[in-house]
Design a protein around this motif. Structure first.
Motif, PDB file in Angstrom:
ATOM      1  N   PHE A  42      11.153   0.073  16.331  1.00 25.71           N
ATOM      2  CA  PHE A  42      10.952   0.690  15.028  1.00 25.71           C
ATOM      3  C   PHE A  42      10.260  -0.307  14.116  1.00 25.71           C
ATOM      4  O   PHE A  42      10.780  -1.401  13.871  1.00 25.71           O
ATOM      5  CB  PHE A  42      12.304   1.102  14.437  1.00 25.71           C
ATOM      6  CG  PHE A  42      12.222   1.739  13.078  1.00 25.71           C
ATOM      7  CD1 PHE A  42      12.182   3.113  12.944  1.00 25.71           C
ATOM      8  CD2 PHE A  42      12.202   0.962  11.922  1.00 25.71           C
ATOM      9  CE1 PHE A  42      12.114   3.712  11.692  1.00 25.71           C
ATOM     10  CE2 PHE A  42      12.126   1.545  10.670  1.00 25.71           C
ATOM     11  CZ  PHE A  42      12.086   2.922  10.558  1.00 25.71           C
ATOM     12  N   GLU A  43       9.072   0.075  13.583  1.00 23.58           N
ATOM     13  CA  GLU A  43       8.284  -0.864  12.783  1.00 23.58           C
ATOM     14  C   GLU A  43       7.880  -0.256  11.444  1.00 23.58           C
ATOM     15  O   GLU A  43       7.430   0.891  11.386  1.00 23.58           O
ATOM     16  CB  GLU A  43       7.018  -1.263  13.541  1.00 23.58           C
ATOM     17  CG  GLU A  43       7.272  -2.029  14.839  1.00 23.58           C
ATOM     18  CD  GLU A  43       5.987  -2.448  15.505  1.00 23.58           C
ATOM     19  OE1 GLU A  43       5.680  -3.660  15.488  1.00 23.58           O
ATOM     20  OE2 GLU A  43       5.275  -1.560  16.035  1.00 23.58           O
ATOM     21  N   LEU A  44       8.041  -1.040  10.394  1.00 22.88           N
ATOM     22  CA  LEU A  44       7.488  -0.736   9.078  1.00 22.88           C
ATOM     23  C   LEU A  44       6.512  -1.849   8.728  1.00 22.88           C
ATOM     24  O   LEU A  44       6.885  -3.027   8.733  1.00 22.88           O
ATOM     25  CB  LEU A  44       8.582  -0.646   8.012  1.00 22.88           C
ATOM     26  CG  LEU A  44       9.607   0.477   8.137  1.00 22.88           C
ATOM     27  CD1 LEU A  44      10.592   0.406   6.976  1.00 22.88           C
ATOM     28  CD2 LEU A  44       8.932   1.849   8.175  1.00 22.88           C
ATOM     29  N   LYS A  45       5.271  -1.459   8.409  1.00 27.46           N
ATOM     30  CA  LYS A  45       4.232  -2.437   8.120  1.00 27.46           C
ATOM     31  C   LYS A  45       3.533  -2.102   6.814  1.00 27.46           C
ATOM     32  O   LYS A  45       3.656  -0.997   6.275  1.00 27.46           O
ATOM     33  CB  LYS A  45       3.199  -2.461   9.261  1.00 27.46           C
ATOM     34  CG  LYS A  45       3.735  -2.951  10.597  1.00 27.46           C
ATOM     35  CD  LYS A  45       2.607  -3.077  11.598  1.00 27.46           C
ATOM     36  CE  LYS A  45       3.087  -3.723  12.888  1.00 27.46           C
ATOM     37  NZ  LYS A  45       1.965  -3.949  13.841  1.00 27.46           N
ATOM     38  N   ALA A  46       2.769  -3.079   6.327  1.00 31.65           N
ATOM     39  CA  ALA A  46       1.962  -2.862   5.130  1.00 31.65           C
ATOM     40  C   ALA A  46       0.777  -1.964   5.461  1.00 31.65           C
ATOM     41  O   ALA A  46       0.344  -1.861   6.611  1.00 31.65           O
ATOM     42  CB  ALA A  46       1.471  -4.196   4.572  1.00 31.65           C
ATOM     43  N   ASP A  47       0.249  -1.322   4.436  1.00 29.63           N
ATOM     44  CA  ASP A  47      -0.955  -0.515   4.571  1.00 29.63           C
ATOM     45  C   ASP A  47      -2.138  -1.443   4.828  1.00 29.63           C
ATOM     46  O   ASP A  47      -2.421  -2.335   4.027  1.00 29.63           O
ATOM     47  CB  ASP A  47      -1.164   0.283   3.278  1.00 29.63           C
ATOM     48  CG  ASP A  47      -2.276   1.311   3.396  1.00 29.63           C
ATOM     49  OD1 ASP A  47      -3.045   1.251   4.378  1.00 29.63           O
ATOM     50  OD2 ASP A  47      -2.375   2.152   2.502  1.00 29.63           O
ATOM     51  N   GLU A  48      -2.831  -1.217   5.945  1.00 28.13           N
ATOM     52  CA  GLU A  48      -3.953  -2.094   6.280  1.00 28.13           C
ATOM     53  C   GLU A  48      -5.096  -1.963   5.276  1.00 28.13           C
ATOM     54  O   GLU A  48      -5.958  -2.834   5.185  1.00 28.13           O
ATOM     55  CB  GLU A  48      -4.448  -1.790   7.693  1.00 28.13           C
ATOM     56  CG  GLU A  48      -3.476  -2.217   8.781  1.00 28.13           C
ATOM     57  CD  GLU A  48      -4.068  -2.047  10.166  1.00 28.13           C
ATOM     58  OE1 GLU A  48      -5.155  -1.450  10.275  1.00 28.13           O
ATOM     59  OE2 GLU A  48      -3.439  -2.514  11.127  1.00 28.13           O
ATOM     60  N   GLU A  49      -5.113  -0.865   4.516  1.00 29.41           N
ATOM     61  CA  GLU A  49      -6.165  -0.698   3.516  1.00 29.41           C
ATOM     62  C   GLU A  49      -5.870  -1.484   2.242  1.00 29.41           C
ATOM     63  O   GLU A  49      -6.740  -1.640   1.391  1.00 29.41           O
ATOM     64  CB  GLU A  49      -6.322   0.783   3.173  1.00 29.41           C
ATOM     65  CG  GLU A  49      -6.793   1.631   4.359  1.00 29.41           C
ATOM     66  CD  GLU A  49      -6.935   3.088   3.986  1.00 29.41           C
ATOM     67  OE1 GLU A  49      -6.559   3.446   2.853  1.00 29.41           O
ATOM     68  OE2 GLU A  49      -7.431   3.866   4.821  1.00 29.41           O
ATOM     69  N   GLU A  50      -4.622  -1.958   2.085  1.00 31.56           N
ATOM     70  CA  GLU A  50      -4.261  -2.732   0.906  1.00 31.56           C
ATOM     71  C   GLU A  50      -4.506  -4.215   1.178  1.00 31.56           C
ATOM     72  O   GLU A  50      -4.090  -4.743   2.209  1.00 31.56           O
ATOM     73  CB  GLU A  50      -2.776  -2.519   0.566  1.00 31.56           C
ATOM     74  CG  GLU A  50      -2.476  -1.155  -0.024  1.00 31.56           C
ATOM     75  CD  GLU A  50      -2.924  -1.050  -1.467  1.00 31.56           C
ATOM     76  OE1 GLU A  50      -2.750  -2.013  -2.224  1.00 31.56           O
ATOM     77  OE2 GLU A  50      -3.473   0.000  -1.831  1.00 31.56           O
ATOM     78  N   PRO A  51      -5.151  -4.940   0.260  1.00 27.83           N
ATOM     79  CA  PRO A  51      -5.333  -6.380   0.470  1.00 27.83           C
ATOM     80  C   PRO A  51      -4.001  -7.107   0.322  1.00 27.83           C
ATOM     81  O   PRO A  51      -3.104  -6.649  -0.391  1.00 27.83           O
ATOM     82  CB  PRO A  51      -6.288  -6.783  -0.660  1.00 27.83           C
ATOM     83  CG  PRO A  51      -6.057  -5.759  -1.721  1.00 27.83           C
ATOM     84  CD  PRO A  51      -5.741  -4.478  -1.000  1.00 27.83           C
ATOM     85  N   PRO A  52      -3.820  -8.237   1.008  1.00 27.01           N
ATOM     86  CA  PRO A  52      -2.591  -9.012   0.856  1.00 27.01           C
ATOM     87  C   PRO A  52      -2.380  -9.410  -0.602  1.00 27.01           C
ATOM     88  O   PRO A  52      -3.320  -9.708  -1.331  1.00 27.01           O
ATOM     89  CB  PRO A  52      -2.828 -10.234   1.749  1.00 27.01           C
ATOM     90  CG  PRO A  52      -3.894  -9.826   2.701  1.00 27.01           C
ATOM     91  CD  PRO A  52      -4.753  -8.846   1.957  1.00 27.01           C
TER      92      PRO A  52
END
Length: 477
Positions: free
Chosen positions: A421-431
């Motif tokens: 089960f993974e929750l990740k940041a939106d790749e479209e959002e810059p760090p």
């Protein structure tokens, strides 16, 4: 009445009672009639034939035979059509399955918590455990079929054909519920939400499986891998081979979930589930932040953050707060945080009830700066252990009638659900270099930096696909 019979009866009565309560707040459709055999189907099944044709069968390949790598984008593409071609009655059928799997999931989550004494994190998939038992129902004959049907929440023993579950209808509705979860989660030409299920059927050499059963499993697991190996001579070596095979086939870092095999087993049923959500509008904070495992111990973990309007509720009476995060147009992440770490067991008992989506009716919109840990949780549980704890140790035991799976008498060993089960940041959002500043003085700061609960549900089917507890994001489960 035997303890097993009492347990099955209690399950059915609780589902019926819960369904009656649900009817008070919504238009209610009887949950069972759309999932059973039709009259015409029963007439075909009951029509005598001079000599029934034997079912074709297949011999699982040796475990040394490699499987093509799993293409999760392709699996996403297979799930979506099931949710886009809903015909008359499909929505009600999916809602009925959603109700049944929510009840079963809540019951087994409680059962598992009692087994483990809540020592740490846990992830359970009501969808996977319901699909696992429905798959066995597909290959079961009476009396096992009737007992499985009752455990799934539908009265069946001693009923006519038109009161019996149609396993294909049940698994088709389950597939639609899975499709609804991921269908609207797409951005930039790729899936934002992934839900992949891969099934390993491991048998002793020479055991043949009936093709209709294996083909029917595609509704639950689009990739089914029947493989044969020696389970008796060296069970530890057999477990190692299964773990290596599944890791190579899926490409998922699942650890080594298979262990402690029973050398007398002739069939293992191992379902592997991967869920990944890229959280829209969330970005990865620079550096690490403290997550307090307890009042005296913290660990540095990566955190995700977003500022916006979220549905929220803080209940001072129950000492918990709930924040709902949209993952797509109709899929939601519920984050449930006790006000004190010591209140986690009480919050869990209150939150993970039979109608979790309905329980969130007190939520209201609020401007929030939300910070949550990035998650990569791994968990495994043997459904056989859950059945034993539920006082049904023989439901899939040595005496089970599984003549729809194989002509040989089976001894079912491990029935595993393994979850990544993974929750990740939106790749479209810059760090994000630093924590975002609140938008205004009314913005509430919600930071999940101590043990909390979560659930993933889809609103059209009301199905809860995952429910879990996070006590240390670095340890997975």
């Amino acid at each position: 009445m035997s303890p097993a019979g009492a347990s099955l009866g209690a399950t059915v009565l609780c589902v019926l009672a819960w369904a009656g309560l649900a009817a008070g707040d919504r238009v209610y459709i009887h949950p069972f009639h759309l999932l059973v055999y039709s009259k015409s189907s029963c007439e075909r099944l009951e029509k005598p034939t001079a000599e029934p044709a034997p079912h074709p069968s297949l011999t699982p390949a040796p475990i040394q035979a490699r499987a093509p790598p799993v293409d999760e984008e392709a699996l996403w593409g297979q799930l979506v059509p099931a949710a886009q071609k809903l015909e008359d009655g499909d929505q009600a059928r999916v809602a009925a399955v959603g109700m049944l799997l929510n009840f079963l999931g809540a019951r087994l989550h409680k059962t598992r918590a009692e087994m483990r004494g809540r020592p740490g994190a846990a992830v359970l998939s009501p969808t996977a455990v319901f699909g696992t038992l429905a798959s066995f129902y597909l290959g079961a004959l009476d009396p096992t079929a009737s007992r499985l049907q009752a455990f799934l929440g539908v009265p069946g023993e001693g009923q006519s054909c038109t009161s019996r579950l149609d396993g294909h209808k049940v698994l088709a509705a389950l597939q639609t519920a899975q499709g609804l979860l991921v269908a609207r989660g797409r951005a930039g030409g790729r899936a934002r939400l992934l839900l992949s299920t891969v099934l390993g059927l491991f048998t002793v050499p020479g055991l043949r499986l009936k093709q209709p059963f294996v083909q029917g499993l595609a509704r639950f697991a689009p990739v089914t891998l029947p493989r044969a190996l020696d389970l008796a001579t060296d069970p530890d070596l057999a477990a190692e081979k299964i773990n290596r095979f599944m890791e190579a086939a899926t490409g998922w870092d699942l650890g080594s979930p298979v262990m402690g095999l029973d050398p007398d087993s002739t069939l293992l049923f191992d379902a592997y589930i991967h869920f990944q959500a890229q959280m829209k509008g969330f970005s990865l904070l620079a550096g690490l932040r403290d997550f307090w495992v307890d009042n005296a111990t913290s660990v540095p973990v990566p955190m995700l953050s977003s500022t916006g309007t979220f549905q929220h509720w803080s209940d001072t009476h129950s000492n918990l707060s709930v924040t709902r995060v949209p993952l797509s147009d109709n899929a939601w992440l519920l984050l449930i945080q006790p006000h004190r770490a010591s209140d986690l067991p009480q919050a869990e008992a209150l939150a993970f009830q039979y109608d979790l989506p309905m329980w969130t009716k007190n939520l209201s919109p609020r401007a929030i700066r939300l910070t949550v840990p990035q998650l990569a949780l791994r968990d495994s549980y043997d459904v056989q252990d859950l059945l034993a704890q539920a006082k049904l140790p023989t439901l899939l035991g040595a005496g089970a009638n599984l003549g729809g799976i194989s002509d040989r008498e089976l001894r079912v060993g491990q029935v595993l659900n393994s979850i990544l089960f993974e929750l990740k940041a939106d790749e479209e959002e810059p760090p994000t270099e630093s924590a975002r500043q609140p938008a205004g003085p009314e913005t509430l700061d919600v930071t999940l930096n101590s043990p909390f609960l979560f659930a993933i549900y889809e609103q059209d089917s009301t199905a809860v696909h995952f429910m879990g507890r996070v006590t240390n994001p670095l340890r997975g489960v």
